[in-house]
Design a protein around this motif. Structure first.
Motif, PDB file in Angstrom:
ATOM      1  N   ILE A   1       9.609  49.014  62.740  1.00 36.13           N
ATOM      2  CA  ILE A   1       9.330  49.719  61.493  1.00 36.13           C
ATOM      3  C   ILE A   1       8.504  50.952  61.832  1.00 36.13           C
ATOM      4  N   LEU A   2       8.965  52.129  61.401  1.00 35.93           N
ATOM      5  CA  LEU A   2       8.252  53.374  61.685  1.00 35.93           C
ATOM      6  C   LEU A   2       7.301  53.725  60.547  1.00 35.93           C
ATOM      7  N   ASP A   3       6.181  54.297  60.898  1.00 33.46           N
ATOM      8  CA  ASP A   3       5.245  54.817  59.903  1.00 33.46           C
ATOM      9  C   ASP A   3       5.931  55.945  59.131  1.00 33.46           C
ATOM     10  N   PRO A   4       5.723  56.020  57.808  1.00 35.71           N
ATOM     11  CA  PRO A   4       6.411  57.062  57.027  1.00 35.71           C
ATOM     12  C   PRO A   4       6.114  58.480  57.507  1.00 35.71           C
TER      13      PRO A   4
ATOM     14  N   GLY B   1       4.069  51.435  50.403  1.00 38.49           N
ATOM     15  CA  GLY B   1       4.471  50.887  51.691  1.00 38.49           C
ATOM     16  C   GLY B   1       4.819  49.411  51.626  1.00 38.49           C
ATOM     17  N   TRP B   2       5.096  48.821  52.783  1.00 35.16           N
ATOM     18  CA  TRP B   2       5.504  47.418  52.858  1.00 35.16           C
ATOM     19  C   TRP B   2       4.310  46.549  53.215  1.00 35.16           C
TER      20      TRP B   2
ATOM     21  N   GLU C   1       7.881  42.474  52.720  1.00 40.09           N
ATOM     22  CA  GLU C   1       8.039  42.571  51.263  1.00 40.09           C
ATOM     23  C   GLU C   1       7.959  44.024  50.818  1.00 40.09           C
ATOM     24  N   ILE C   2       8.930  44.438  50.000  1.00 41.64           N
ATOM     25  CA  ILE C   2       8.948  45.803  49.469  1.00 41.64           C
ATOM     26  C   ILE C   2       9.346  45.775  47.998  1.00 41.64           C
TER      27      ILE C   2
ATOM     28  N   LEU D   1      10.408  54.595  50.737  1.00 44.97           N
ATOM     29  CA  LEU D   1      11.461  54.352  51.730  1.00 44.97           C
ATOM     30  C   LEU D   1      10.850  53.735  52.985  1.00 44.97           C
ATOM     31  N   ILE D   2      11.382  52.587  53.416  1.00 40.75           N
ATOM     32  CA  ILE D   2      10.949  51.925  54.643  1.00 40.75           C
ATOM     33  C   ILE D   2      11.956  52.265  55.741  1.00 40.75           C
TER      34      ILE D   2
END
Length: 721
Positions: A574-577, A594-595, A626-627, A633-634
């Motif tokens: 998972i990338l940081d936004p 965020g998630w 969880e989102i 956007l994740i």
């Protein structure tokens, strides 16, 4: 020069007419060329065209044609009038005989016809000139449009340079990493051969010098092989004695070897079994030489997780307790990982095996599979997928299976035809069927809660004096319900343990044979390198059940599974936004929440009397990311993919894939994926293969996930292949 040429040709009326005809044909040809040019311009406009400068020579030709055609028309008209006047003059001075008059009238008529014809030709050419003028204006407009598009293209290239460079660098890195691995393996083989040559040279030098202790010349070469230090600390006779003592204990407990052998399908004497044992022995010998770990990873359902039992009584824990003391004599840590996941998360073999690297870990030596109550008519396909993907893992582990159902034919539990044993038995493939052996010694068959396996009423450790009666009775249950009890798990553990000590004895013999043939310790390092050899798709036979595009690949699928437990590294990140490498960073909003990590309640499927014991707690827990719509956007960074298959799964039950299909928008490298499909109950198939939104990937690509309604979405797996 063109003008003078036309004047000379105009001296003759016939030549002039022929020339005009030729120019008309030329104009028609030019018209076709211009039409073709226009189509090219329109096509170039769509793909930002090529430079307008390439059109300049064509425009010069067109202008020349217009000038030449206009001059010809003027010259032709003047020549025609002159010719008519000349003929009229001759007629006025002639003798007007009746014959001459008729001849003159015919000539006049002929001249009039020719004049009409030339006037018609002149009209046609004038029309062609007007058409050329219209096309000239159109082309001038197109040129201006191409210039503008070319300017915009330059801007786009400038803006996209940084992103493209990052993508190219990442793809290059992935490719280089893969090539490096291949080169490394070849270099290892080369070093091994060179070391053998050095050893031979040393021996010859010793013979020439007369003794091993004589002074030897310095060859100026460092020894390329690492020195395994553990083997010198191992007493192989003590290790062999411990193995034999364990086997005698099992043989006494089971009154022979029938149950121990009949619980597995392949047995000693079968060439596939013997080859498989040798392959396991090679892995064990390497662990002994280097003092490395020897790891078994078990994945499966609630049977593997040992639900309705104390975790301490699972087959994994029983086998680990039995074999670890033996391996410890070789300074080898023997571990059995329990990665079983109950059905409450909606998992089955169909989605879990895609994540085997993350679930059991790339460092395992043997991989177990157990989904007895989930399988149906497609089991052979998924069994072959598991076999091939396991063999292509980092250490090429041995794939094996467990079945706890009521079957007297252990073969059919893996493959009704037996072809999988024929193809993959030599790699160590086998199946352990809990009931196959004990059904032959008086076990009456599965009865929930019944005590006894046909020969015993409790486990071996249940016979110890410090065990209470209630605990002893609990340990004597073969099947709690559909889940095996501790006595049933002991059957699985003992059959595997006897099988693995076949291999351990073989490993001891291999090491002794190698040492007897070579006095130097380097020979052991050459025979069993510190890093195990890896199998590729070229080393395996063609698949017979699973699809070629799924099974005949360079490496197993990549996946990250957020459920618990997992033992390996996930391949999806998972990338940081705001990460500079995140292609969707410009879509991040200040208010995005965020998630967050979500985890369900730990299961308490343990006999009541044993609930308070910490060693009884189960390891498996439903969990995920969880989102919501407010999360924004994740971004998931996916690994290199051969097939192009992408799946996203949920931990919330067997039909949890529906909201993943309806309430989530998937953005793959900037393109929205239309109509994802629900698969395996709990998953959404974002893309099946390359050829859709993204055509191919040689490096990392990115999947953006966004909730589009008020649903709370939880993601347990992201799978990429």
């Amino acid at each position: 020069g063109a003008k003078e040429e036309v004047v000379r040709m105009a001296d003759s009326k016939e030549t002039n007419v022929e020339l005009i005809d030729e120019h008309i044909l030329g104009m028609e040809s030019d018209d076709e060329e211009i039409d073709e040019l226009m189509r090219g311009i329109e096509q170039g406009e769509k793909r930002l065209g090529s430079s307008w400068k390439h059109l300049i020579p064509i425009f010069i030709v067109i202008v020349g044609l217009m000038f030449t055609a206009g001059f010809i028309l003027g010259t032709s008209s003047e020549n025609t009038s002159s010719e008519v006047s000349k003929n009229a003059f001759v007629g006025n001075n002639a003798v007007f005989s009746s014959g001459n008059r008729v001849q003159l009238e015919n000539e006049i008529k002929s001249l009039k016809d020719e004049l009409k014809k030339e006037e018609k030709i002149s009209g046609t050419m004038q029309g062609a000139l007007k058409d050329l003028e219209r096309k000239w204006i159109s082309m001038t407009t197109k040129i201006a449009q191409i210039d503008e598009l070319e300017r915009k293209e330059s801007q786009l290239e400038s803006l996209g340079t940084q992103k493209n460079l990052k993508s190219v660098f990442q793809r290059d890195y992935e490719q280089l990493e893969k090539e490096f691995h291949k080169v490394e393996m070849k270099e290892r083989e080369t070093l091994s051969h060179l070391t053998e040559e050095v050893t031979e040279v040393k021996k010859k030098l010793e013979e020439v010098s007369g003794s091993a202790g004589a002074v030897k010349p310095n060859l100026g070469m460092a020894d390329p092989v690492s020195h395994p230090t553990n083997i010198d600390k191992v007493n192989l006779e003590d290790l062999r004695s411990a193995v034999i003592a364990y086997r005698k204990k099992l043989e006494k407990y089971w009154e022979g070897t029938q149950v121990l052998r009949d619980t597995l399908h392949l047995k000693p004497g079968d060439s596939s079994y013997d080859q498989g044992v040798k392959r396991i022995a090679e892995k064990m010998a390497r662990a002994i030489v280097w003092g490395d770990k020897f790891i078994i990873g078990a994945m499966g359902s609630s049977v593997t997780a040992a639900h309705d039992n104390c975790n301490y009584d699972s087959y994994e824990r029983q086998m680990e307790r039995e074999l670890q003391p033996i391996f410890s004599k070789a300074n080898v840590e023997f571990t059995v990982r329990n990665a079983g996941e109950g059905g409450g998360c909606g998992d089955s073999y169909r989605n879990q095996i895609w994540c085997l690297r993350n679930i059991i870990g790339d460092d395992v030596d043997i991989a177990h599979y157990s989904w007895t109550y989930f399988e149906n008519e497609d089991k052979e396909t998924y069994h072959e997928m598991f076999i091939r993907w396991v063999l292509m893992m980092e250490r090429s582990p041995v794939p094996q299976f467990i079945n706890v159902g009521e079957t007297r034919s252990c073969k059919s539990a893996l493959d009704h035809s037996g072809k999988l044993f024929d193809l993959y038995g030599k790699y160590g493939v086998n199946i352990n069927c809990l009931q196959s052996g004990i059904l032959k010694i008086g076990y009456p068959g599965k009865k929930w809660g019944a005590i006894g396996d046909g020969m015993h009423t409790t486990t071996r450790y249940g016979e110890l004096s410090n065990v209470t009666k209630s605990r002893r009775d609990s340990l004597g249950v073969t099947f709690r319900n559909w889940h095996p009890g501790p006595l049933g798990f002991q059957v699985v553990s003992d059959a595997f343990g006897y099988h693995y000590t076949d291999a351990l004895l073989e490993a001891i013999n291999m090491i002794e044979d190698e040492r007897s043939g070579h006095s130097d310790i380097e020979s052991l390092a050459r025979r069993w390198p510190e890093k195990p050899s890896v199998l590729s798709k070229e080393d395996l036979p063609p698949p017979i059940y699973c699809e070629e595009r799924i099974c005949n690949v360079d490496e197993p699928p990549g996946c990250t599974n957020w459920e618990v437990p997992t033992y390996g590294r996930g391949q999806v990140k998972i990338l940081d936004p705001k990460d500079s490498m995140n292609p969707f960073k410009d879509l991040a909003k200040e208010g995005d929440k965020g998630w967050k990590k979500w985890q369900g309640d730990r299961r308490q499927l343990v006999p009541k009397a044993e609930l308070k014991q910490p060693e009884c707690l189960h390891l498996d827990v439903c969990a995920g990311v969880e989102i919501t719509k407010d999360s924004g956007l994740i971004t998931f960074r996916l690994p290199r993919m051969d097939v192009g298959r992408i799946m996203v799964c949920s931990p919330e039950g067997k039909q949890a894939g529906y909201p993943l299909r309806k309430s989530v928008e998937y953005n793959l490298e900037g393109s929205i994926i239309p109509n994802p499909q629900q698969v395996y109950g709990k998953c959404a198939l974002v893309q099946s293969e390359w050829g859709g939104t993204v055509a191919d990937s040689k490096g990392h690509i990115h999947l953006g996930v966004r909730v589009i309604d008020d649903q709370i979405i939880r993601i347990s797996h992201v799978i990429a292949m």
